[in-house]
Design a protein around this motif. Structure first.
Motif, PDB file in Angstrom:
ATOM      1  N   THR A  33       0.609  -1.056  -0.524  1.00 36.59           N
ATOM      2  CA  THR A  33      -0.140  -0.078   0.201  1.00 36.59           C
ATOM      3  C   THR A  33       0.803   1.676   0.252  1.00 36.59           C
ATOM      4  N   ARG A  52      -4.214   1.594  -3.016  1.00 37.41           N
ATOM      5  CA  ARG A  52      -3.550  -0.471  -2.501  1.00 37.41           C
ATOM      6  C   ARG A  52      -3.791  -0.625  -4.498  1.00 37.41           C
ATOM      7  N   ARG A  54      -2.089  -3.980  -5.325  1.00 38.41           N
ATOM      8  CA  ARG A  54      -3.142  -4.914  -5.589  1.00 38.41           C
ATOM      9  C   ARG A  54      -4.331  -4.902  -6.746  1.00 38.41           C
ATOM     10  N   SER A  55      -5.545  -4.087  -6.436  1.00 42.16           N
ATOM     11  CA  SER A  55      -6.303  -4.021  -6.286  1.00 42.16           C
ATOM     12  C   SER A  55      -6.722  -2.779  -7.387  1.00 42.16           C
ATOM     13  N   SER A  57      -7.440  -0.082  -5.645  1.00 45.37           N
ATOM     14  CA  SER A  57      -8.531   0.865  -4.937  1.00 45.37           C
ATOM     15  C   SER A  57      -8.106   2.429  -3.545  1.00 45.37           C
ATOM     16  N   ASP A 102      -2.191  -4.902   2.521  1.00 40.02           N
ATOM     17  CA  ASP A 102      -3.844  -3.909   1.798  1.00 40.02           C
ATOM     18  C   ASP A 102      -3.895  -2.992   2.778  1.00 40.02           C
TER      19      ASP A 102
END
Length: 124
Positions: A33, A52, A54-55, A57, A102
């Motif tokens: 993050t 984040r 990974r996503s 978001s 995250d």
């Protein structure tokens, strides 16, 4: 260890925009993050927002989410902080920081890697 380098700061008039960059070297942001903080002279460090990796978001602090947004460029391993409608009170040194996982944590002590900071000055 991720090395973080911020860029994009400068002097801008009130109402203007800036885009700050945070580039990682040494490894990718995968699994991390990435957050932005700022610190104005004589004031405490303030959490601005995070993404984040990974996503993708994002979360931006309530006081700034109508004017600031965060994005990423996977290919460039870079996170951006887009700041619009800047105000003199946005004047500060802006830092990016990263931490594994995250969780979006607003306390700076949770972050293991920090950039050197980039100065943003908004004139009235």
């Amino acid at each position: 260890q991720v090395q973080l380098v911020e860029s994009g700061g400068g002097l801008v008039q009130s109402g203007g925009s800036l885009r700050l960059s945070c580039e990682a070297s040494g490894r990718t942001f995968t699994g991390y993050t990435v957050s932005w903080f700022r610190q104005a002279p004589g004031k405490k460090r303030e959490f601005v927002g995070a993404i984040r990796w990974r996503s993708g978001s994002i979360y931006v602090a309530d006081s700034m989410n109508s004017r600031f947004t965060i994005s990423r460029d996977n290919a460039k391993n870079t996170v951006y902080l887009q700041m619009n409608s800047l105000k003199p009170e946005d004047t500060a040194v802006y830092y990016c920081a990263s931490r594994p996982g995250d969780a979006i944590l607003t306390g700076g002590s949770a972050y293991t890697n920090w950039g050197q900071g980039t100065q943003v000055t908004v004139s009235s």
